[in-house]
Design an enzyme around this catalytic site. Structure first.
Site, PDB file in Angstrom:
ATOM      1  N   ASP A 159       0.840  -1.201   0.000  1.00 35.12           N
ATOM      2  CA  ASP A 159       0.000   0.000   0.000  1.00 35.12           C
ATOM      3  C   ASP A 159       0.876   1.252   0.000  1.00 35.12           C
ATOM      4  O   ASP A 159       0.613   2.221  -0.711  1.00 35.12           O
ATOM      5  CB  ASP A 159      -0.908  -0.012   1.241  1.00 35.12           C
ATOM      6  CG  ASP A 159      -1.661  -1.327   1.353  1.00 35.12           C
ATOM      7  OD1 ASP A 159      -2.438  -1.636   0.437  1.00 35.12           O
ATOM      8  OD2 ASP A 159      -1.437  -2.061   2.336  1.00 35.12           O
ATOM      9  N   HIS A 187      -4.720  -3.257   6.499  1.00 32.97           N
ATOM     10  CA  HIS A 187      -4.500  -3.538   5.075  1.00 32.97           C
ATOM     11  C   HIS A 187      -5.843  -3.970   4.488  1.00 32.97           C
ATOM     12  O   HIS A 187      -6.138  -5.149   4.348  1.00 32.97           O
ATOM     13  CB  HIS A 187      -3.448  -4.632   4.871  1.00 32.97           C
ATOM     14  CG  HIS A 187      -3.433  -5.132   3.458  1.00 32.97           C
ATOM     15  ND1 HIS A 187      -3.013  -4.356   2.418  1.00 32.97           N
ATOM     16  CD2 HIS A 187      -3.839  -6.304   2.911  1.00 32.97           C
ATOM     17  CE1 HIS A 187      -3.154  -5.039   1.292  1.00 32.97           C
ATOM     18  NE2 HIS A 187      -3.658  -6.215   1.549  1.00 32.97           N
TER      19      HIS A 187
HETATM   20  P1  NAX Z   1      -2.379 -18.206  -3.969  1.00 36.31           P
HETATM   21  O1  NAX Z   1      -3.734 -18.757  -3.765  1.00 36.31           O
HETATM   22  O2  NAX Z   1      -1.777 -18.188  -5.325  1.00 36.31           O
HETATM   23  O3  NAX Z   1      -1.351 -19.012  -3.026  1.00 36.31           O
HETATM   24  C1  NAX Z   1      -1.611 -19.296  -1.691  1.00 36.31           C
HETATM   25  C2  NAX Z   1      -0.891 -20.580  -1.358  1.00 36.31           C
HETATM   26  O4  NAX Z   1      -1.001 -20.798   0.040  1.00 36.31           O
HETATM   27  C3  NAX Z   1      -1.486 -21.813  -2.054  1.00 36.31           C
HETATM   28  O5  NAX Z   1      -0.458 -22.480  -2.761  1.00 36.31           O
HETATM   29  C4  NAX Z   1      -2.019 -22.641  -0.893  1.00 36.31           C
HETATM   30  O6  NAX Z   1      -1.886 -24.042  -1.124  1.00 36.31           O
HETATM   31  C5  NAX Z   1      -1.117 -22.178   0.247  1.00 36.31           C
HETATM   32  N1  NAX Z   1      -1.643 -22.441   1.589  1.00 36.31           N
HETATM   33  C6  NAX Z   1      -2.933 -22.403   2.016  1.00 36.31           C
HETATM   34  N2  NAX Z   1      -3.009 -22.767   3.297  1.00 36.31           N
HETATM   35  C7  NAX Z   1      -1.756 -23.020   3.707  1.00 36.31           C
HETATM   36  C8  NAX Z   1      -1.195 -23.453   4.927  1.00 36.31           C
HETATM   37  N3  NAX Z   1      -1.959 -23.711   5.995  1.00 36.31           N
HETATM   38  N4  NAX Z   1       0.150 -23.618   5.005  1.00 36.31           N
HETATM   39  C9  NAX Z   1       0.912 -23.381   3.933  1.00 36.31           C
HETATM   40  N5  NAX Z   1       0.441 -22.991   2.739  1.00 36.31           N
HETATM   41  C10 NAX Z   1      -0.873 -22.811   2.623  1.00 36.31           C
HETATM   42  O7  NAX Z   1      -2.389 -16.768  -3.298  1.00 36.31           O
HETATM   43  P2  NAX Z   1      -1.369 -15.546  -3.512  1.00 36.31           P
HETATM   44  O8  NAX Z   1      -1.805 -14.747  -4.670  1.00 36.31           O
HETATM   45  O9  NAX Z   1       0.014 -16.085  -3.478  1.00 36.31           O
HETATM   46  O10 NAX Z   1      -1.678 -14.678  -2.213  1.00 36.31           O
HETATM   47  C11 NAX Z   1      -1.364 -15.136  -0.923  1.00 36.31           C
HETATM   48  C12 NAX Z   1      -2.010 -14.256   0.137  1.00 36.31           C
HETATM   49  O11 NAX Z   1      -1.506 -12.922   0.062  1.00 36.31           O
HETATM   50  C13 NAX Z   1      -3.527 -14.123   0.005  1.00 36.31           C
HETATM   51  O12 NAX Z   1      -4.098 -14.250   1.306  1.00 36.31           O
HETATM   52  C14 NAX Z   1      -3.714 -12.708  -0.482  1.00 36.31           C
HETATM   53  O13 NAX Z   1      -4.962 -12.170  -0.119  1.00 36.31           O
HETATM   54  C15 NAX Z   1      -2.575 -12.012   0.218  1.00 36.31           C
HETATM   55  N6  NAX Z   1      -2.160 -10.707  -0.298  1.00 36.31           N
HETATM   56  C16 NAX Z   1      -1.751  -9.775   0.603  1.00 36.31           C
HETATM   57  C17 NAX Z   1      -1.293  -8.532   0.232  1.00 36.31           C
HETATM   58  C18 NAX Z   1      -0.826  -7.533   1.235  1.00 36.31           C
HETATM   59  O14 NAX Z   1      -0.508  -6.422   0.824  1.00 36.31           O
HETATM   60  N7  NAX Z   1      -0.764  -7.803   2.537  1.00 36.31           N
HETATM   61  C19 NAX Z   1      -1.286  -8.138  -1.213  1.00 36.31           C
HETATM   62  C20 NAX Z   1      -1.279  -9.293  -2.139  1.00 36.31           C
HETATM   63  C21 NAX Z   1      -2.165 -10.450  -1.743  1.00 36.31           C
HETATM   64  O15 NAX Z   1      -3.484 -10.173  -2.123  1.00 36.31           O
END
Ligand code: NAX
Length: 327
Positions: A159, A187
């Protein structure tokens, strides 16, 4: 070279993971003189994909990459961790209520907090990226009683970086001319990007833009940028989120420059009327591996209202996870 740093990345097979791991392994997270040991955590169904990424990491022959290991067990994945990047989370799916979302994430961040408490290195630093990032960080932190609370942080650097570029483009300047910008609060779409303390060319940014632009364009553009990226790209921010995670940890370890600060979700000490204990974004400096909340800023009515709105949302999230027995 220095002693290796052990970095655990959760959600390693996800899209942020894929944009993040190669940059960590190339030395951009800590510094170009620090070897890295990577520990990747995934859920069992995604372990094979994480192993594929580990193969590609091998194929880069990064001089600083000492080892890569893949786990589906949090306790094992956080053994000896110096830096934990908690990226994997349960996304909100259609028809999901907020309570369901918080509960599903509690099922992820509670055991990860316990695993960090049990096995991470003494100096562990944790950045939560997975949403809802601030409250997920609070859940993990509350299950790691032996780790100082200040070591749990949530990412608002994306952000912050978004706000830097929006402002630079508006003023026809470059991001390097901007100092002391702040993201306050959660966030989420309630976050408050503050230009009243930001300086451009040594002068207050808010005085160099029209108030209508600030209120009606800048703030909503920054706050809703995540949705705009999804709309344009058909997928959520990944490389920019990975970049922000790198920036956050690099700043935490290496410090902020004199005369500037950054934004991070850190445990509130009650500063600026933000209730103690919640993880809220603040203006922070970093020195000797510690974040510190910048003190003594004047907060006018315009800013106060917006900070309060975002902080209230965090308090509601805290109360909800408390009600669910997650903290
Ligand atoms: P993806 O869905 O591509 O990847 C998430 C991965 O996490 C998957 O491979 C899944 O198998 C794995 N996972 C789920 N539960 C798990 C666990 N208990 N232990 C280990 N791995 C696990 O998501 P992606 O685009 O990589 O985003 C990841 C996270 O970042 C999401 O929650 C998203 O909302 C968040 N974000 C946060 C941002 C921020 O500024 N704070 C911005 C970007 C993003 O939106």
């Amino acid at each position: 070279t220095k002693a290796p740093v052990t970095v655990t990345v959760t959600g390693a097979a996800g899209q942020i993971g894929y944009a993040l791991l190669f940059r960590i392994a190339s030395g951009q997270l800590i510094g170009a003189d620090t070897p890295i040991k990577l520990r990747l955590l995934e859920i069992p169904q995604a372990v094979k994909a994480a192993e594929g990424t580990a193969m590609e990491l091998d194929d880069c022959a990064f001089p600083l990459l000492s080892s890569v290991d893949v786990f589906d067990d949090a306790t094992a994945a956080f053994q000896g961790t110096n830096v934990g990047l908690l990226v994997g989370a349960r996304p909100r799916t259609k028809g999901m209520e907020r309570g369901d979302l918080l509960e599903a994430n509690g099922g992820i961040f509670k055991p990860q907090g316990e695993a960090i408490n049990a096995g991470a290195a003494e100096d562990v630093k944790v950045l939560v990226v997975g949403n809802p990032a601030n409250t997920n960080a609070l859940i993990a932190q509350s299950h790691a009683p032996d780790v100082p609370a200040e070591r749990f942080t949530a990412m608002t650097r994306l952000d912050h970086n978004r706000a830097l570029t929006q402002l630079a483009q508006k003023l026809g300047t470059t991001v390097t001319d901007i100092k002391k910008l702040t993201i306050w609060g959660n966030h989420s779409a309630t976050q408050y990007p503050d230009l009243f303390h930001a300086e451009v060319g040594g002068k207050i940014a808010a005085e160099q833009v029209e108030r209508s632009w600030l209120a009606d364009e800048f703030i909503p553009t920054v706050a809703k940028r995540g949705a705009a990226i999804i709309e344009a790209r058909g997928a959520s921010s990944a490389a920019s989120a990975a970049n922000a995670a790198i920036d956050h940890v690099h700043t935490w370890v290496n410090g902020t420059p004199e005369g500037d600060w950054t934004s991070a979700g850190v445990v509130s000490d009650g500063s600026y009327g933000v209730p103690e204990g919640i993880i809220s974004s603040f203006p922070v400096t970093a020195k000797d591996g510690r974040f510190e909340i910048v003190q003594g800023l004047d907060v006018d009515e315009f800013s106060r209202e917006r900070i309060d709105a975002s902080v209230n949302e965090l308090v509601e999230e805290r109360d909800a996870v408390r009600g669910l027995g997650l903290i």
